[in-house]
Write a protein that holds these residues in place. Sequence first.
Motif: not given
Lengths: 141, 432
Positions: B24-27, B274-297
């Motif tokens: 919430i804070a990052t967004v 995807v459904a839990p446990g299924e294979v797919g593409e990994l997406v990350f949201s950084t929630i503490t980073k200051e320099g370059i915060p990335l949402l759903r990278y």
Amino acid sequence: MIIKQLSVFLENKSGRLNEVSGLLAEAGINMSAFSIADTSDFGILRVIVSDPERALAILREKQFSASLTEVVCLICPNEPGALARALDILSNEGIQIEYMYAFSIEKSANIIIRPANVQKCINALNMHQMELMKASDLYKL
Amino acid sequence: MIWNEKIECASRDFMNEIQSERLIATVKRVYHNIPYYRKKMQEKGLTPDDIKSVADLSKLPFTTKTDLRDSYPFGSFTVPMSEIVRIHASSGTTGRPTVVGYTRNDISMWSENVTRALCMAGVHQNDMVQIAYGYGLFTGGLGLHYGTENLGASVIPISGGNTKKQIQLMQDFGSTVLCCTPSYALYIAEALEEMNISPDSLKLRVGIFGAEPWSENMRKEIEAKLHIKAIDIYGLSEIVGPGVSCECEEQAGMHVNEDHFIPEIINPETLEPVAPGEVGELVFSTITKEGIPLLRYRTRDLTRLIYDKCKCGRTLVRMEKCKGRSDDMLIIRGVNVFPSQIESILLEMSETEPHYLLIIDREGTLDTLKVQVEVQEQFFSDEIKELQNLTKKIKHNLESTLGISVTVQLVEPKTIERTAGKAKRVIDNRQI
Ligand SMILES: [Zn+2]
């Protein structure tokens, strides 16, 4: 005097030459002389055929990389020193040769020459009374 | 040892709470500070108020490597340059590198994550850690370095290469931990064999390997040759660098430091979770980073997430070893290669048509790239030297762009297999 030689790119894998000669034989096209230049990866088949245009069309249709190259065919008397004499003439006239290969018929040795400049080469050989084979004669062999 | 037990063994509810609060804070921060994110959110009709918990994550827009590259060099930095204390860049070969900046807090957050990773791998304060990752713009060397110092173990900052020296220091300093790419670990193992040095004469105990894909077979080979436990570490510079996730001694998936980086798995075609446990593409949201915060990278790495509690006691979600890529990127000798790059190089050359096949092999420990190019009629010459010159020219153009050596082979037209009109571009013979 200009001969149209068929040139074909071949990968170095077995059976490719068979395939080319098979296709030409099927079409009733005769091969009167050929040579293969190769490297470790690929080769180039250079061949004199009875009907260059049709041979080219057949091979291209079968997805071969092929082209027609202008060459001359020098008729050398089958005697010692004849080739050296011809080469001296070309060298003295400044005719650069990309490649050449020979085949013999009865008493004469015939040399296919691919010069950098075909017309210049023909002029030089004519000037020195060297005998060149006519395309129509060569295709008939 | 578990470095941060409160977090690493937290209940799912507690983790959700932390993640929600930080998300919430990052967004809010990116929405108000970065026009680019605000625009992306507005396009989806979103305001920060729509994100009430981590469950709302999937409402947010994605970011991609292209977004970062388009803002080269510093356009994605969200703090003034005076707050940036470190810059790293990716080793990509597609034009511009991807540049990332770290604030002082980012560096200490990164160090914390690497320290956790080292502890997962069984490293402790008394260890002698030989860091044979490259130091420099690449995040591998300095990432492991700061994490090791933070743990309190001893760092040997030898960087990559100079294998004889690597081995000499292993002998003289008694290194107990080796950090490098898995292929370099194998290379060192082979050098030891050639030098007739038994791995038992060394004190090496643990290897922490990452920055390129490697298989279970490769793990077995490294472990057998070096007599160590080989641990997989994961990270990418866009997110922070190594230490985003790491295996514990159970070697059963990499624990994600999810209080800093929330992982999701999406279907790369539909972009839906995807459904839990299924294979797919990994997406990350950084929630503490200051320099370059990335949402759903979008990482483009394919894997799946395991939420069961691990035998090591940690509850941090685990990701499996990556199974491939959702784009066509290849990693050859540590360099990112996209077949599309090769295509554009061939297109730029008037002599060639973009009918090509990439064949990647692994000879010993070295990856080799062979590019087969179809000899089209328009550039077929019946003179060997012309074709050899063409081969050389293609080789030169490819090598100067890709930055790795390439073998070029001319092949007959239409010999490259086409599937449904499209050529099959890549044959990867490496057993990864
Ligand atoms: Zn574990």
